[in-house]
Design an enzyme around this catalytic site. Sequence first.
Site, PDB file in Angstrom:
ATOM      1  N   SER A 104      28.393  20.782 -12.864  1.00 20.89           N
ATOM      2  CA  SER A 104      27.968  19.537 -13.490  1.00 20.89           C
ATOM      3  C   SER A 104      28.794  19.256 -14.757  1.00 20.89           C
ATOM      4  O   SER A 104      30.014  19.122 -14.672  1.00 20.89           O
ATOM      5  CB  SER A 104      26.466  19.604 -13.779  1.00 20.89           C
ATOM      6  OG  SER A 104      25.943  18.334 -14.092  1.00 20.89           O
ATOM      7  N   ASP A 211      22.891  14.091  -3.940  1.00 21.33           N
ATOM      8  CA  ASP A 211      22.784  14.357  -5.372  1.00 21.33           C
ATOM      9  C   ASP A 211      22.559  13.045  -6.119  1.00 21.33           C
ATOM     10  O   ASP A 211      23.457  12.211  -6.203  1.00 21.33           O
ATOM     11  CB  ASP A 211      24.067  15.034  -5.862  1.00 21.33           C
ATOM     12  CG  ASP A 211      24.035  15.424  -7.334  1.00 21.33           C
ATOM     13  OD1 ASP A 211      23.113  14.993  -8.040  1.00 21.33           O
ATOM     14  OD2 ASP A 211      24.937  16.161  -7.758  1.00 21.33           O
ATOM     15  N   HIS A 241      21.299  18.197  -6.631  1.00 22.06           N
ATOM     16  CA  HIS A 241      22.289  18.481  -7.663  1.00 22.06           C
ATOM     17  C   HIS A 241      22.645  19.954  -7.821  1.00 22.06           C
ATOM     18  O   HIS A 241      23.812  20.291  -7.976  1.00 22.06           O
ATOM     19  CB  HIS A 241      21.793  17.934  -9.004  1.00 22.06           C
ATOM     20  CG  HIS A 241      22.799  18.024 -10.102  1.00 22.06           C
ATOM     21  ND1 HIS A 241      24.058  17.457 -10.012  1.00 22.06           N
ATOM     22  CD2 HIS A 241      22.755  18.631 -11.317  1.00 22.06           C
ATOM     23  CE1 HIS A 241      24.738  17.697 -11.122  1.00 22.06           C
ATOM     24  NE2 HIS A 241      23.971  18.412 -11.925  1.00 22.06           N
TER      25      HIS A 241
END
Length: 266
Positions: A104, A211, A241
Amino acid sequence: MTLTREWTYDGLAAKVWEGEEEPARIVLIAHGYGEHIGRYEHLAARLVADGAAVYAVDHVGHGRSKGERVLITDFEDVVGDLHGLDDIARHEHPGLPVVLLGHSMGGLIAARYAQRYGDSLAALVLSSPVVGRWDAVTQLLALDEIPDVPLDITTLSRDTRVGEKYAADPIVWHGPFKRPTLAALDRGIDAVAQGPSLGSLPLMWIHGEADPLVPIEGSRSGVEHLRGPDYLELTWPEARHELFNELNADAVMNEVVAFIGQKAAT
């Protein structure tokens, strides 16, 4: 058996996971926004079982590290912090190949790190990375006031226990974004887009197709800019995610461990 050790450098909280035998490789982990390295225990244990020494650090303003909570004003500095951890790992295990894995926001950090220090890496793994286009940053920066809305924990994983544990974690940030951090994210995304491709550096990109936090199509252009000929892309249709915390996390980790073992063999 996994052995762990914790310490601080420059006010940053770091940790290493190791096996009882001499490792064959080093894996550095860059965690995501608002979280901390303690959420990667299971991934670290899986990497250690395959012969890695795993090093990670709570980024500034995160976890147990110094700084105002979730305040990052320049991601180039965070890349520099990670390079300091790399130096420590190489000093403790000289001569071993080093792989960087970023998730991320950590994917943004890892991508920029690879642009700056890619010649020193054996491979790069990007998990749901904030590269290419992330519309949430643009939308939030356009507001006069950043809304204090907690993260929708259902966006993390189809496993409801993941979101519940996240919500109860006292060192996860549960407040709003801070404008300077959003501005730094915007500049960081642009820096990766304006920076070089990674050439021959082996790159693995993994992403959940469902996601909602970092949509896959936004990341795709950034990954396409970075990738060279040695490239592996794996996506999962219903995954959200946090792939390492998804219902199919074991399968995801098996793929990542296999890639790292192949590219960072000694």
